[in-house]
Design a protein around this motif. Structure first.
Motif, short mmCIF file in Angstrom:
data_model
loop_
_atom_site.label_atom_id
_atom_site.label_comp_id
_atom_site.label_asym_id
_atom_site.label_seq_id
_atom_site.Cartn_x
_atom_site.Cartn_y
_atom_site.Cartn_z
N HIS A 171 3.45 -30.22 -105.25
CA HIS A 171 3.43 -29.92 -106.68
C HIS A 171 4.42 -30.86 -107.35
CE1 HIS A 171 1.15 -26.21 -106.00
NE2 HIS A 171 1.96 -26.00 -104.98
N PHE A 172 4.01 -31.39 -108.48
CA PHE A 172 4.85 -32.34 -109.20
C PHE A 172 5.16 -31.80 -110.59
CE2 PHE A 172 2.40 -34.65 -106.06
CZ PHE A 172 3.39 -35.38 -105.42
N GLY A 173 6.42 -31.88 -110.95
CA GLY A 173 6.84 -31.40 -112.25
C GLY A 173 8.35 -31.44 -112.37
N LYS A 174 8.86 -31.19 -113.55
CA LYS A 174 10.30 -31.20 -113.77
C LYS A 174 10.98 -30.13 -112.92
CE LYS A 174 10.16 -33.07 -118.48
NZ LYS A 174 8.76 -33.54 -118.36
N LEU B 198 1.94 -36.58 -90.53
CA LEU B 198 1.60 -37.21 -91.81
C LEU B 198 2.76 -37.06 -92.77
CD1 LEU B 198 -0.97 -38.71 -92.78
CD2 LEU B 198 -1.20 -37.51 -90.60
N GLY B 199 3.44 -38.16 -92.99
CA GLY B 199 4.50 -38.20 -93.98
C GLY B 199 3.92 -38.65 -95.32
N SER B 200 4.64 -39.52 -95.99
CA SER B 200 4.18 -40.02 -97.29
C SER B 200 5.07 -41.20 -97.67
CB SER B 200 4.31 -38.92 -98.36
OG SER B 200 4.10 -39.45 -99.66
N ILE B 201 4.54 -42.05 -98.51
CA ILE B 201 5.39 -43.09 -99.08
C ILE B 201 6.55 -42.46 -99.85
CG2 ILE B 201 4.15 -43.35 -101.27
CD1 ILE B 201 4.43 -46.41 -100.83
N LEU B 202 6.35 -41.21 -100.32
CA LEU B 202 7.42 -40.50 -101.01
C LEU B 202 8.43 -39.88 -100.05
CD1 LEU B 202 5.50 -38.86 -104.00
CD2 LEU B 202 6.93 -40.92 -103.99
N GLY B 203 8.29 -40.17 -98.76
CA GLY B 203 9.34 -39.87 -97.80
C GLY B 203 10.22 -41.07 -97.55
N LYS B 204 9.93 -42.16 -98.27
CA LYS B 204 10.71 -43.39 -98.14
C LYS B 204 11.30 -43.84 -99.47
CE LYS B 204 8.95 -46.51 -95.44
NZ LYS B 204 9.91 -46.40 -94.31
N THR B 205 10.77 -43.29 -100.55
CA THR B 205 11.25 -43.60 -101.88
C THR B 205 11.10 -42.35 -102.74
OG1 THR B 205 11.06 -45.17 -103.73
CG2 THR B 205 9.00 -44.42 -102.72
N ALA C 131 9.97 -39.73 -110.24
CA ALA C 131 10.33 -38.68 -111.19
C ALA C 131 9.37 -37.51 -111.06
CB ALA C 131 10.29 -39.23 -112.62
N GLU C 132 9.90 -36.32 -111.22
CA GLU C 132 9.14 -35.07 -111.15
C GLU C 132 8.53 -34.84 -109.77
OE1 GLU C 132 6.45 -34.68 -114.44
OE2 GLU C 132 8.01 -35.10 -115.93
N GLY C 133 9.16 -35.45 -108.75
CA GLY C 133 8.69 -35.25 -107.38
C GLY C 133 9.82 -34.90 -106.43
N ALA C 134 10.92 -34.39 -106.96
CA ALA C 134 12.11 -34.16 -106.13
C ALA C 134 11.83 -33.23 -104.96
CB ALA C 134 13.25 -33.61 -106.98
N ALA C 135 11.14 -32.13 -105.22
CA ALA C 135 10.90 -31.15 -104.17
C ALA C 135 9.96 -31.70 -103.11
CB ALA C 135 10.34 -29.86 -104.77
N TYR C 136 8.88 -32.33 -103.54
CA TYR C 136 7.93 -32.90 -102.58
C TYR C 136 8.59 -34.01 -101.77
CZ TYR C 136 3.72 -35.08 -100.71
OH TYR C 136 2.77 -35.62 -99.86
N CYS C 137 9.35 -34.88 -102.45
CA CYS C 137 10.06 -35.95 -101.73
C CYS C 137 11.00 -35.37 -100.68
CB CYS C 137 10.84 -36.82 -102.71
SG CYS C 137 9.81 -37.87 -103.77
N THR D 95 10.63 -32.71 -98.89
CA THR D 95 9.90 -32.31 -97.69
C THR D 95 9.43 -33.53 -96.91
OG1 THR D 95 7.72 -32.14 -98.79
CG2 THR D 95 9.13 -30.18 -98.81
N LYS D 96 9.02 -34.58 -97.58
CA LYS D 96 8.50 -35.74 -96.86
C LYS D 96 9.62 -36.60 -96.27
CE LYS D 96 4.20 -34.79 -97.05
NZ LYS D 96 3.46 -34.48 -95.80
N TYR D 97 10.79 -36.62 -96.90
CA TYR D 97 11.96 -37.22 -96.24
C TYR D 97 12.27 -36.42 -94.97
CZ TYR D 97 13.59 -40.79 -99.54
OH TYR D 97 13.73 -41.94 -100.30
N GLY D 98 12.08 -35.10 -95.05
CA GLY D 98 12.28 -34.25 -93.88
C GLY D 98 11.32 -34.58 -92.76
N VAL D 99 10.04 -34.82 -93.09
CA VAL D 99 9.06 -35.20 -92.08
C VAL D 99 9.47 -36.52 -91.43
CG1 VAL D 99 6.66 -35.90 -91.70
CG2 VAL D 99 7.18 -33.97 -93.22
N GLN D 100 9.98 -37.46 -92.22
CA GLN D 100 10.42 -38.74 -91.70
C GLN D 100 11.56 -38.56 -90.69
OE1 GLN D 100 9.08 -41.80 -92.95
NE2 GLN D 100 10.17 -42.84 -91.30
N GLY D 101 12.56 -37.78 -91.07
CA GLY D 101 13.69 -37.55 -90.16
C GLY D 101 13.29 -36.78 -88.93
N PHE D 102 12.45 -35.77 -89.10
CA PHE D 102 11.94 -34.97 -87.98
C PHE D 102 11.23 -35.87 -86.99
CE2 PHE D 102 8.46 -32.47 -86.12
CZ PHE D 102 9.13 -31.35 -85.63
N SER D 103 10.39 -36.77 -87.49
CA SER D 103 9.59 -37.64 -86.63
C SER D 103 10.46 -38.61 -85.85
CB SER D 103 8.56 -38.40 -87.46
OG SER D 103 7.69 -37.52 -88.13
N GLU D 104 11.44 -39.22 -86.54
CA GLU D 104 12.29 -40.20 -85.85
C GLU D 104 13.12 -39.54 -84.76
OE1 GLU D 104 15.62 -43.67 -86.69
OE2 GLU D 104 14.46 -42.83 -88.36
#
Length: 237
Positions: free
Chosen positions: A91-94, A137-144, A147-153, A155-164
């Motif tokens: 979900h994307f939003g402020k 399945l991560g996301s490009i938003l797990g690497k960068t 705006a309005e994607g803080a919560a989703y980012c 989780t995907k940064y989390g997937v990146q760290g979990f995977s590594e």
């Protein structure tokens, strides 16, 4: 890995990329256990793919249900060679407008569900003689960020760290771990998040076929991380 006759578990298998992954794996001769909460879409997948697609109506955010299903389905004589953690929500939003339901939904599916499924299947993979493979399945938003994607980012940064961390933990057990970080995919995900998909986004079948190629790499070759983007991200026209 030769995918023929292998057993795969795919989460979020009823539509979008999960459906495409299931089709690509079945075409290679795998038996796919497709997990989703959507019984109707799973039934459609079964009708299209045949007996090598096993529909599993399961909420991966329910730890007790995940544990019960894995323990009842698999054994030392029959267990998964492949796990694709594809299920995700966004979900994307402020940040001050994001509801608690949306926040918890992303954390529960994208992180807790990832842990619940992986932690139950890894013990079976450890006991297998042949090389196994987990794809997250991560996301490009797990690497960068955006705006309005803080919560989703988050989780995907989390997937990146979990995977590594997981690939470092499991490589000596002959279990590969790959994190696939796609840009925008033309699936229901973006429509559900208020973004209209278009033809220049990554096509699910193309990404599914690429992930199958990653699975087919030689046993002692590991692609631990890959980022895929649409060449031209703007809508057609």
């Amino acid at each position: 890995m030769d995918i023929d006759s292998k057993i795969a578990v795919v989460t979020g298998a009823s539509r979008g990329l999960g459906a495409a992954l299931s089709s690509s794996l079945v075409a290679k001769g795998a038996t796919v256990y497709g997990l989703s909460r959507n019984r109707a879409n799973l039934a459609d997948r079964r009708a299209k793919l045949g007996e090598n697609f096993v529909p599993v109506s399961l909420d991966i955010t329910d730890q007790t249900a995940v544990h019960s299903w894995v323990s009842e389905t698999f054994s030392n004589l029959r267990s998964p060679d492949i796990l694709i953690n594809n299920a995700g929500t966004g979900h994307f939003g402020k940040i001050d407008e994001l509801s608690l339901e949306q926040w918890h939904g992303m954390l529960n599916t994208n992180l807790n569900g990832l842990f619940y499924v992986t932690s139950q299947i890894v013990p079976f993979m450890k006991r297998k003689k042949d090389t196994c493979h987990i794809v997250n399945l991560g996301s490009i938003l797990g690497k960068t960020g955006r705006a309005e994607g803080a919560a989703y980012c988050l989780t995907k940064y989390g997937v990146q760290g979990f995977s590594e961390a997981l690939f470092r933990e499991l490589r000596s057990e002959k279990i590969k771990v790959s994190c696939v970080n796609p840009g925008s995919i033309a699936t229901h995900f973006f429509r559900d998040s208020g973004i209209e998909p278009h033809g220049n986004m990554i096509q699910p079948k193309n990404l599914a076929d690429l992930i199958v190629q990653i699975l087919e790499t030689p046993d002692n070759l590991l692609i631990d991380e890959i980022t895929i983007r649409p060449l031209i991200p703007k809508p057609l026209g």
